[in-house]
Structures are given as structure tokens and as C-alpha cells.
Design an enzyme around this catalytic site. Structure first.
Site, PDB file in Angstrom:
ATOM      1  CG  HIS A   1       9.574   8.504 -57.673  1.00  0.00           C
ATOM      2  ND1 HIS A   1       8.856   9.168 -56.698  1.00  0.00           N
ATOM      3  CD2 HIS A   1       8.715   7.581 -58.191  1.00  0.00           C
ATOM      4  CE1 HIS A   1       7.621   8.693 -56.636  1.00  0.00           C
ATOM      5  NE2 HIS A   1       7.518   7.709 -57.524  1.00  0.00           N
TER       6      HIS A   1
ATOM      7  CB  SER B   1       6.771   4.283 -57.931  1.00  0.00           C
ATOM      8  OG  SER B   1       6.079   4.734 -56.802  1.00  0.00           O
TER       9      SER B   1
ATOM     10  CG  ASP C   1       2.305 -11.332 -66.809  1.00  0.00           C
ATOM     11  OD1 ASP C   1       1.103 -11.638 -66.856  1.00  0.00           O
ATOM     12  OD2 ASP C   1       3.183 -12.026 -66.269  1.00  0.00           O
TER      13      ASP C   1
END
Length: 336
Positions: free
Chosen positions: A157, A296, A281
Site C-alpha cells: 500500500h 505490511s 499459525d
């Protein structure tokens, strides 16, 4: 010295992405998953707000009076180009209250304004009454590296201004080595974050583009991103089901964790949400609570191919978030 401001690299508010064009991605890429420091210097200075100036004649606000708005990008004062807070301040003192012209970018269009700075009795400086920003810094994750070109992509992003939520215009920037020193675990209503230490003396790569789908550039130290290349998945190959992410949540160690691609959104409807993902997980859930700020850009792998990157966390459920298709990243300007 430019002012460096804290940068949130994951956000609950989604940034709209353009529809991906026909794929032009390379056949293979190295999935990276390592945390880096990211520095970005803006092309022009961003107006993040205005405030009154207390003068002997009462409160005044030249910036607001001349029509400057939050989100405007000031590029010139009179005929002089400005890119830093210091340059703007120096020009205001030099002009000593003279009326001046301001050239700015607003909604991708140029506007011309006229303002008259005023003398602030509190510190004896001429001021415009505008809060401005010229740089940002933070921690994020490199998604991929292309050994054939030296190109890299990160974040998944764009880097947006924290106050205006607008994409920061890029003049220059770099990525730096980072060591993850700790993790603030995410919980419902409060996304967590990675805490990193940057090596400011070493440059790993130079930024060439800050886009809605990630930041891109060229590695100056290709050895840092060495690894085994994997195939780039076609969009049609990505299915709901088991997948993994590569991410760096301690020191410089990159580990692989299990996730579930819960849903693959249709391309025509996906804006920035190509995938809905959920961390399954237990090791990652115990360590971070799920997806945290700084993760991110962590590459998503499925069936041995790179399919995308982690982008956003869901504020009410930190185990869940969104991902971007890798082909979308590669189709953005400056990617590959």
C-alpha cells in the site's frame, strides 16, 4: 534538517487501488519478507492544517484567508521551488511580510494563491499559519526483489500522510536495514506494531515510486535480498485455501507462517482488497496477535508461488486482514 514524522504502515481505512492492467510481471521473483526502515521526502510540502497567529492586532490566519486547504502541496513560493519546511521558513523571513504568490497542487491540479505572512510577536518570525510536512519515516516489509533488474516492491500500500490520509508525493526516499527489537501485540480495537531499530548509515535501496499499491525502487545492495526465486502466480491460480506468509517479527529473522486465504475477491470489485486472509499459525498469533503494523508487505505464497502481500489489518480482528495481488503491484508505475 528535515522533520521526520512517525508513519503507520497498516491502517483500518483502505486506500482505493486502480484496477490492474494486463499482467506484465516477470516469470520469477525472490520473496523477501524482511523488515526495513523507510524514509520518504516529499516533492513539495504538504499542508496538514492551519492555525491562527496571535498578533498585536488580534488573531489572523493568512493561510486560511488566501485559500490554502488541508492536503494542498505547496511547490513554489513566488518563483522559488520549495521541498522542505526549512526552505519555506527561510523564504518567509526573507520576504519580511511582503505579499507573495503560492503555487500548489490540489486534487492533481495546479492552483495559484496570494498570501501575506504576518509577524508573530511571540518569536519574532514571519508566519503563514499553515502546518506543513516534508517527510515521513517508519518500518515496513519488502515484498519482492527481481535479481534481473534490481527492482523491489514493498508495503503493498502507499505511504499516506497521517493527518490528511493523502498519498505523499515522492521526491526521494530510501530503504534502510532494520532490526525488529520488539512487538506490541494486536488486540480487538487496537492494532499492534513492530518496533524496529534502523541503521541510518546504510542504504539498501532507493525509492522511485510511492503508489496506492506499494513503494518501489531499485536495490543498491542486492546481496541483502538474496534468496531462491519463485514463480509469480497468475490471478486465476489464486484460490481460497491454505497459504503462507514470510515475515520478520524478531531481529532480522524471516520465518514462514501458515495463513488462510478466506476469500479471493473478483478483480472488478476488489479495489485494494484482492484477498481476505486470516492468520492460523499459533506461533504468530502468540507472538503478535495476528497482523500488526510493520508487517505490511509480507509476501503471501500459495502452492510454491508468490501471490501477493499483506496490506491491512482488520481493527476488530487482528488475526484477519487483507492482501494485494502481486500482479497488481507489478503493474503499477515504477514496479518492475
Amino acid at each position: 534538517m528535515r522533520g521526520i514524522f512517525s508513519l503507520l504502515l497498516l491502517a483500518a481505512v483502505l486506500t482505493l487501488l486502480p484496477t490492474a492492467a494486463a499482467a506484465r510481471s516477470p516469470a520469477t521473483l525472490v520473496p523477501v519478507g524482511r523488515a526495513v526502515g523507510i524514509k520518504l521526502f516529499s516533492d513539495g510540502v504538504v499542508v496538514v492544517g492551519t492555525s491562527d497567529i496571535a498578533t498585536d492586532g488580534g488573531n489572523v490566519n493568512p493561510a486560511k484567508d488566501c485559500g490554502l486547504r488541508e492536503g494542498d502541496i505547496i511547490t513554489h513560493i513566488n518563483s522559488t521551488e520549495v521541498d522542505t519546511i526549512e526552505e519555506v521558513s527561510a523564504l518567509l523571513q526573507e520576504l519580511e511580510g511582503q505579499t507573495m504568490s503560492i503555487r500548489a497542487i490540489r486534487d492533481e491540479k495546479q492552483v495559484q494563491l496570494t498570501a501575506t505572512p504576518v509577524l508573530c510577536p511571540a518569536d519574532g518570525a514571519y508566519k503563514l499559519g499553515a502546518w506543513i510536512r516534508d517527510s515521513m519515516a517508519g518500518i515496513g516489509t519488502v515484498t519482492f526483489y527481481d535479481p534481473s533488474t534490481g527492482a523491489f516492491g514493498a508495503l503493498g500500500h502507499g505511504i499516506n500522510d497521517a493527518d490528511t490520509a493523502l498519498l505523499m508525493p515522492l521526491e526521494s526516499g530510501s530503504i534502510l536495514p532494520a532490526t525488529v527489537a520488539g512487538v506490541e501485540k494486536g488486540k480487538s480495537g487496537a492494532p499492534g506494531q513492530l518496533k524496529g531499530v534502523f541503521d541510518t548509515k546504510t542504504t539498501l535501496g532507493l525509492l522511485s515510486a510511492n503508489t496506492a499499491g506499494g513503494v518501489f525502487g531499485t536495490m543498491t545492495n542486492g546481496k541483502w535480498a538474496q534468496g531462491e526465486p519463485v514463480e509469480v502466480a497468475q490471478r486465476s491460480e489464486v484460490k481460497a485455501g491454505s497459504a503462507t506468509i514470510l515475515t520478520n517479527i524478531s531481529g532480522e529473522q524471516v520465518e514462514e507462517y501458515q495463513v488462510q486465504i478466506v476469500k479471493v475477491f473478483p478483480e472488478s470489485e476488489s479495489d485494494c482488497r484482492d484477498y481476505l486472509i486470516k492468520v492460523t499459525d499459533q506461533r504468530l498469533l502468540d507472538a503478535t496477535g495476528g497482523i500488526v503494523q510493520g508487517m505490511s508487505g509480507s509476501p503471501i505464497l500459495q502452492n510454491g508461488k508468490i501471490v501477493g502481500a499483506v496490506t491491512h489489518v482488520m481493527v476488530d480482528d487482528p488475526a484477519s486482514g487483507y492482501g494485494i495481488y502481486v500482479g497488481r503491484m507489478l503493474n503499477l508505475d515504477g514496479a518492475a
